[in-house]
Design an enzyme around this catalytic site. Structure first.
Site, PDB file in Angstrom:
ATOM      1  CB  THR A 264      -1.228   0.453   0.919  1.00  0.00           C
ATOM      2  OG1 THR A 264       0.032   0.065   2.803  1.00  0.00           O
ATOM      3  CG2 THR A 264      -1.719  -1.699   1.171  1.00  0.00           C
ATOM      4  CB  CYS A 265       0.284   4.540  -1.069  1.00  0.00           C
ATOM      5  SG  CYS A 265       0.229   4.139  -2.973  1.00  0.00           S
ATOM      6  CG  ASP A 266      -0.377   4.540   5.060  1.00  0.00           C
ATOM      7  OD1 ASP A 266       0.287   4.065   6.403  1.00  0.00           O
ATOM      8  OD2 ASP A 266      -1.344   4.566   6.224  1.00  0.00           O
TER       9      ASP A 266
ATOM     10  CG  ASN B 243      -3.754   2.213  -1.435  1.00  0.00           C
ATOM     11  OD1 ASN B 243      -2.111   2.322  -1.053  1.00  0.00           O
ATOM     12  ND2 ASN B 243      -4.616   3.181  -1.367  1.00  0.00           N
TER      13      ASN B 243
END
Length: 396
Positions: free
Chosen positions: A322-324, A362
């Site tokens: 994910t982009c986290d 995501n």
């Protein structure tokens, strides 16, 4: 579902795009058989730990027929199992959940930890006379890696009055507690049972059952607890000191210890940056505990190439897809130093809470599933463990 002898065997057949949940039901069956043979009472499976049908079926086939459930969804999932005994042990339940559990699914066993919750159970069951009521008491979680104290549990000051009130309405009365998840010191259970014994004496209220909850450990690279037989020995010693030992049923609610070994996840390395590997599963998938609870899971490079697996080892950190930026697994994970983009890893011991915590953040969170017939990467149930029978007999 396809069956393979190992993760390596799987990769000879395909190069999966999605992460693969690799189930080992035989590991769950072995763990269940051990608990049923060695725990001196009734074994409940904490259904929240893993909801895979193959895992639940393996537990049932091994002889587990009682379930600790925390929601209507869990009740609906296991209610169809022939002979299933359901214990609704969440200390805070909605009125609708209580009513449906009692009327539609035949649930007769409920936990509470306040007078308000007790009243709620009695009101929504119309003051039924066939209830088994368990008072959840607070106890220290100092010997566990994931403390669970603070949210639930009646204090020592409030418990006597609650026991007396419940005794007047319950067909059967019990006390329950939880020492925390991944308890690594057997004395945790002994200390809690002695606290229960003091409460019974001070309140003057007899109880019919004591549920010692879960917390039994699994094995991880960062946590190598004593043999489970030492936990049973401690429980037997402490239970034998109770004034009600001859008339009181003992119960437990293992989750992690039954299913941690029953599942691993096979992931692909999508990038390598120094000692950081970017993989296609992570904190928002099956590896929540590695990100947020400080767990280190066993990991290995999966490839038919023996030269790669034989290369010197190095320590790596992992990032999920994910982009986290919190999708970070510090490990460290010990792997061959040559691991690179396109390689596959097997990460073990995710059978407890892995699949049930995974979500679709995501757009990730979809998995393929296979059955593996080889042994788990780590086990609490090897042949060297003492399987002596416990001596405090179960009571109906």
């Amino acid at each position: 579902m396809d069956v393979f002898s190992s993760a390596t065997d799987l990769l000879r057949d395909r190069r999966p795009e999605r992460p693969v949940l690799a189930l080992r039901p035989h590991a769950a069956s072995r763990a269940a058989a051990w608990f049923l043979a060695n725990f001196p009472g009734r074994v409940l499976y904490a259904a929240k730990a893993n909801d895979a049908r193959q895992v639940t079926d393996a537990l049932v086939e091994a002889g587990v027929t009682a379930f600790d459930v925390a929601s209507l969804v869990e009740i609906e999932r296991v209610a169809g199992i022939e002979g299933a005994e359901l214990y609704f042990m969440n200390p805070v339940k909605s009125r609708g959940a209580i009513a449906r559990a009692y009327r539609e699914f035949g649930v007769r066993r409920f936990a509470f930890d306040t007078a308000d919750e007790l009243d709620k159970v009695l009101e929504e069951t119309d003051g039924a006379g066939d209830l088994t009521l368990f008072l959840r008491i607070a106890c220290p979680n100092t010997h566990s890696l994931i403390p669970l104290e603070g949210k639930f549990g009646a204090s020592q000051e409030d418990a006597p009055a609650l026991l007396l009130k419940a005794r007047q309405r319950a067909k059967r009365l019990g006390i329950t507690f939880h020492v925390g998840s991944q308890a690594v010191v057997p004395a945790a259970f002994g200390e809690a049972l002695r606290q229960v014994g003091q409460l019974i004496v001070s309140s003057g209220v007899l109880v019919d059952a004591i549920d010692i909850g879960g917390g039994f450990p699994a094995r991880y690279p960062h946590s190598d607890p004593p043999a489970l037989s030492s936990f049973m020995e401690e429980i037997v010693r402490a239970a034998d000191e109770l004034a009600v030992k001859h008339s009181c049923e003992l119960l437990c609610e293992p989750g992690r210890a039954l299913v941690a070994e029953a599942e691993s996840v096979i992931v692909r390395v999508d990038a390598r940056r120094g000692n950081a590997l970017y993989i296609n599963d992570g904190a928002f998938g099956t590896l929540f505990d590695a990100a947020y609870s400080g767990f280190r899971f066993p990991a290995r490079l999966v490839t038919p190439d023996r030269q790669k697996t034989a290369s010197p080892e190095a320590e790596f950190v992992l990032y999920g897809p994910t982009c986290d930026s919190s999708d970070y697994l510090p490990g460290p994970f010990v792997l061959p130093a040559c691991v690179d983009e396109g390689d596959y890893l097997e990460i073990g011991q995710v059978g407890a809470y892995g699949r049930v915590l995974a979500n679709r953040f995501n757009g990730f969170g979809e998995f393929d599933e296979v059955l593996l017939t080889d042994e788990p990467m780590l086990s609490m149930f090897d042949s060297s463990e003492d399987d002596a029978q416990a001596v405090w007999p179960a009571r109906a």
